[in-house]
Design a protein around this motif. Structure first.
Motif, mmCIF file in Angstrom:
data_model
loop_
_atom_site.group_PDB
_atom_site.id
_atom_site.type_symbol
_atom_site.label_atom_id
_atom_site.label_comp_id
_atom_site.label_asym_id
_atom_site.label_seq_id
_atom_site.Cartn_x
_atom_site.Cartn_y
_atom_site.Cartn_z
ATOM 1 N N LYS A 1 0.908 -1.366 -0.116
ATOM 2 C CA LYS A 1 0.080 -0.083 0.085
ATOM 3 C C LYS A 1 0.872 1.231 0.116
ATOM 4 C CE LYS A 1 -4.129 -1.771 2.307
ATOM 5 N NZ LYS A 1 -4.122 -2.304 3.633
ATOM 6 N N GLU A 2 2.056 1.212 0.700
ATOM 7 C CA GLU A 2 2.932 2.541 0.868
ATOM 8 C C GLU A 2 4.290 1.874 0.624
ATOM 9 O OE1 GLU A 2 1.622 3.251 4.782
ATOM 10 O OE2 GLU A 2 3.354 2.298 5.586
ATOM 11 N N LYS A 3 4.415 1.306 -0.812
ATOM 12 C CA LYS A 3 5.730 0.710 -1.215
ATOM 13 C C LYS A 3 7.024 1.820 -1.223
ATOM 14 C CE LYS A 3 7.644 -3.123 -2.848
ATOM 15 N NZ LYS A 3 8.917 -2.692 -3.652
ATOM 16 N N ALA A 4 6.559 3.196 -1.334
ATOM 17 C CA ALA A 4 7.615 3.958 -1.303
ATOM 18 C C ALA A 4 8.439 4.323 -0.092
ATOM 19 C CB ALA A 4 7.292 5.384 -1.948
ATOM 20 N N LYS A 5 7.434 4.178 0.949
ATOM 21 C CA LYS A 5 7.788 4.074 2.371
ATOM 22 C C LYS A 5 8.402 2.877 2.696
ATOM 23 C CE LYS A 5 6.015 5.281 6.703
ATOM 24 N NZ LYS A 5 4.808 4.741 7.591
ATOM 25 N N PHE A 6 8.021 2.074 2.289
ATOM 26 C CA PHE A 6 8.771 0.696 2.530
ATOM 27 C C PHE A 6 9.940 0.559 2.164
ATOM 28 C CE2 PHE A 6 9.533 -3.852 1.145
ATOM 29 C CZ PHE A 6 9.424 -4.427 2.597
ATOM 30 N N GLU B 1 22.293 1.396 15.754
ATOM 31 C CA GLU B 1 21.948 2.052 14.796
ATOM 32 C C GLU B 1 21.069 1.179 13.945
ATOM 33 O OE1 GLU B 1 24.189 6.063 15.604
ATOM 34 O OE2 GLU B 1 24.772 4.724 14.046
ATOM 35 N N THR B 2 21.829 0.162 13.684
ATOM 36 C CA THR B 2 21.380 -0.776 12.461
ATOM 37 C C THR B 2 20.065 -1.640 13.428
ATOM 38 O OG1 THR B 2 23.590 -1.192 11.815
ATOM 39 C CG2 THR B 2 21.945 -2.784 10.970
ATOM 40 N N ALA B 3 20.381 -2.058 14.098
ATOM 41 C CA ALA B 3 19.165 -2.579 15.014
ATOM 42 C C ALA B 3 17.862 -1.735 14.964
ATOM 43 C CB ALA B 3 19.561 -3.159 16.404
ATOM 44 N N ALA B 4 17.993 -0.576 15.203
ATOM 45 C CA ALA B 4 16.968 0.492 15.218
ATOM 46 C C ALA B 4 16.165 0.621 13.859
ATOM 47 C CB ALA B 4 17.298 1.628 15.523
ATOM 48 N N THR B 5 16.880 0.149 12.825
ATOM 49 C CA THR B 5 16.056 0.325 11.444
ATOM 50 C C THR B 5 15.646 -1.207 11.303
ATOM 51 O OG1 THR B 5 18.159 -0.767 10.228
ATOM 52 C CG2 THR B 5 18.149 1.558 10.516
ATOM 53 N N CYS B 6 16.179 -1.991 12.014
ATOM 54 C CA CYS B 6 15.476 -3.706 11.726
ATOM 55 C C CYS B 6 14.160 -3.270 12.470
ATOM 56 C CB CYS B 6 16.135 -4.580 12.263
ATOM 57 S SG CYS B 6 17.847 -4.982 11.765
ATOM 58 N N LYS B 7 14.121 -2.891 13.769
ATOM 59 C CA LYS B 7 12.828 -2.953 14.651
ATOM 60 C C LYS B 7 11.790 -1.718 13.767
ATOM 61 C CE LYS B 7 11.104 -1.993 19.341
ATOM 62 N NZ LYS B 7 10.028 -1.149 18.626
ATOM 63 N N ALA B 8 12.078 -0.525 13.398
ATOM 64 C CA ALA B 8 11.198 0.208 12.744
ATOM 65 C C ALA B 8 10.480 -0.648 11.524
ATOM 66 C CB ALA B 8 12.230 1.503 12.433
ATOM 67 N N CYS B 9 11.065 -1.145 10.718
ATOM 68 C CA CYS B 9 10.386 -1.628 9.732
ATOM 69 C C CYS B 9 9.832 -3.091 10.257
ATOM 70 C CB CYS B 9 11.606 -2.218 8.736
ATOM 71 S SG CYS B 9 10.849 -2.444 7.194
ATOM 72 N N HIS B 10 10.264 -3.661 11.078
ATOM 73 C CA HIS B 10 9.548 -4.719 11.782
ATOM 74 C C HIS B 10 8.062 -4.349 12.231
ATOM 75 C CE1 HIS B 10 13.260 -7.602 11.894
ATOM 76 N NE2 HIS B 10 12.817 -7.514 10.881
ATOM 77 N N ASP B 11 8.143 -3.206 13.066
ATOM 78 C CA ASP B 11 6.897 -2.627 13.790
ATOM 79 C C ASP B 11 6.071 -2.085 12.512
ATOM 80 O OD1 ASP B 11 8.209 -2.748 16.306
ATOM 81 O OD2 ASP B 11 8.703 -0.819 16.323
ATOM 82 N N ASP B 12 6.542 -1.571 11.596
ATOM 83 C CA ASP B 12 5.517 -1.142 10.661
ATOM 84 C C ASP B 12 4.958 -2.086 9.659
ATOM 85 O OD1 ASP B 12 5.798 1.457 11.650
ATOM 86 O OD2 ASP B 12 7.195 2.034 10.067
ATOM 87 N N TYR B 13 5.804 -3.108 9.416
ATOM 88 C CA TYR B 13 5.573 -3.972 8.097
ATOM 89 C C TYR B 13 5.576 -5.538 8.489
ATOM 90 C CZ TYR B 13 6.238 0.462 5.768
ATOM 91 O OH TYR B 13 6.200 1.651 5.359
ATOM 92 N N ARG B 14 5.996 -5.880 9.675
ATOM 93 C CA ARG B 14 5.737 -7.294 9.813
ATOM 94 C C ARG B 14 4.801 -7.868 11.119
ATOM 95 N NH1 ARG B 14 10.794 -11.004 12.381
ATOM 96 N NH2 ARG B 14 10.263 -9.720 13.889
ATOM 97 N N ALA B 15 3.889 -8.720 10.703
ATOM 98 C CA ALA B 15 2.845 -9.011 11.680
ATOM 99 C C ALA B 15 3.503 -9.699 12.921
ATOM 100 C CB ALA B 15 1.759 -9.835 10.976
ATOM 101 N N LYS B 16 2.960 -9.767 13.948
ATOM 102 C CA LYS B 16 3.728 -10.341 15.131
ATOM 103 C C LYS B 16 3.437 -11.971 15.049
ATOM 104 C CE LYS B 16 4.067 -6.665 17.646
ATOM 105 N NZ LYS B 16 5.463 -5.860 17.527
#
Lengths: 150, 150
Positions: free
Chosen positions: B98-103, B135-150
């Motif tokens: 839905k928000e491919k550019a943001k992804f 800083e790398t882990a934070a990018t993982c987490k941000a993307c998981h929060d937004d785009y990965r189901a629990k």
């Protein structure tokens, strides 16, 4: 400062879900890892295969990129065949652990072939790549025949 | 000569089981590929994490090797998020498409962080690595929060 705290918390959350030991936390993780490495290697090897077989047009840059990845990936799966993984259900045959030295030799053949494929890809010559691709595929097949259940 | 024939046959057998197209033969292959890339990336990232957290002794060479792999792997999964993979069951949320550019932006943040982590690892300084790891882990987490189901 707030950001720094957030980053540390994020790192802690992420890492707690990952293998914390030098190698793997449990045998199942090792099996998942080796299977994942093979999957990534096979995908990139297959892209070279498609060019070699004329299914997609030859693209020297793509062949190089894929061959570099195949060489990198060819080094990885073996760490996932620790003795403690023998009892985990997978296609791996018990012969792997019965004749570990022979299995290791088999892996070294792939490593050498993948390195040669990477060198061949840098030549930009499709015939050279074709030969190195065939030789690499032969090492895959030999090992699958001996050590992977159908 | 016999060997040459064997090699060609082996190549044909192997390749028929692999993705023959520039990318993936079917959406399920793309999903399997992206998941495998994440698995390999996470394993190597986790090994740096173990050092950063003091769970295993700091080994500068191991940190470098693992960071180089994290950077390499960080480039791979995204090709496996094609529009035709949205309907394949996985933890990927529909928001990705839905928000491919943001992804995509989110992925680029990981790429930049993984490159910085690789550079940091080459310094051989644990504090520098710790910061880049967080800083790398934070990018993982941000993307998981937004785009990965629990």
């Amino acid at each position: 400062m707030k950001n720094a705290v957030r980053i540390v918390v994020a790192a802690a959350v992420i890492v707690s879900a990952l293998p914390a030991m030098a190698q793997f936390q449990k045998p199942e993780d090792a099996v998942k890892y080796r299977q994942a490495s093979f999957t990534v290697m096979a995908a990139h090897f297959g892209r070279i295969g498609a060019m070699v077989q004329g299914k997609v047009p030859f693209d020297a840059k793509a062949a190089q990129d894929n061959a570099a990845l195949v060489e990198t990936m060819s080094k990885l799966p073996w760490a996932g065949f620790g003795a403690d993984t023998e009892s985990v259900a997978s296609k791996a045959k018990p012969e792997i652990w019965k004749e570990k030295a022979k299995f290791d030799q088999s892996n070294e053949k792939l490593l050498a072939a993948a390195t040669a494929l990477n060198t061949a890809a840098k030549s930009g010559n499709l015939d050279t790549i074709k030969k190195a691709f065939g030789e690499t595929a032969a090492t895959c097949k030999a090992c699958h025949d001996d050590y992977r259940a159908k």
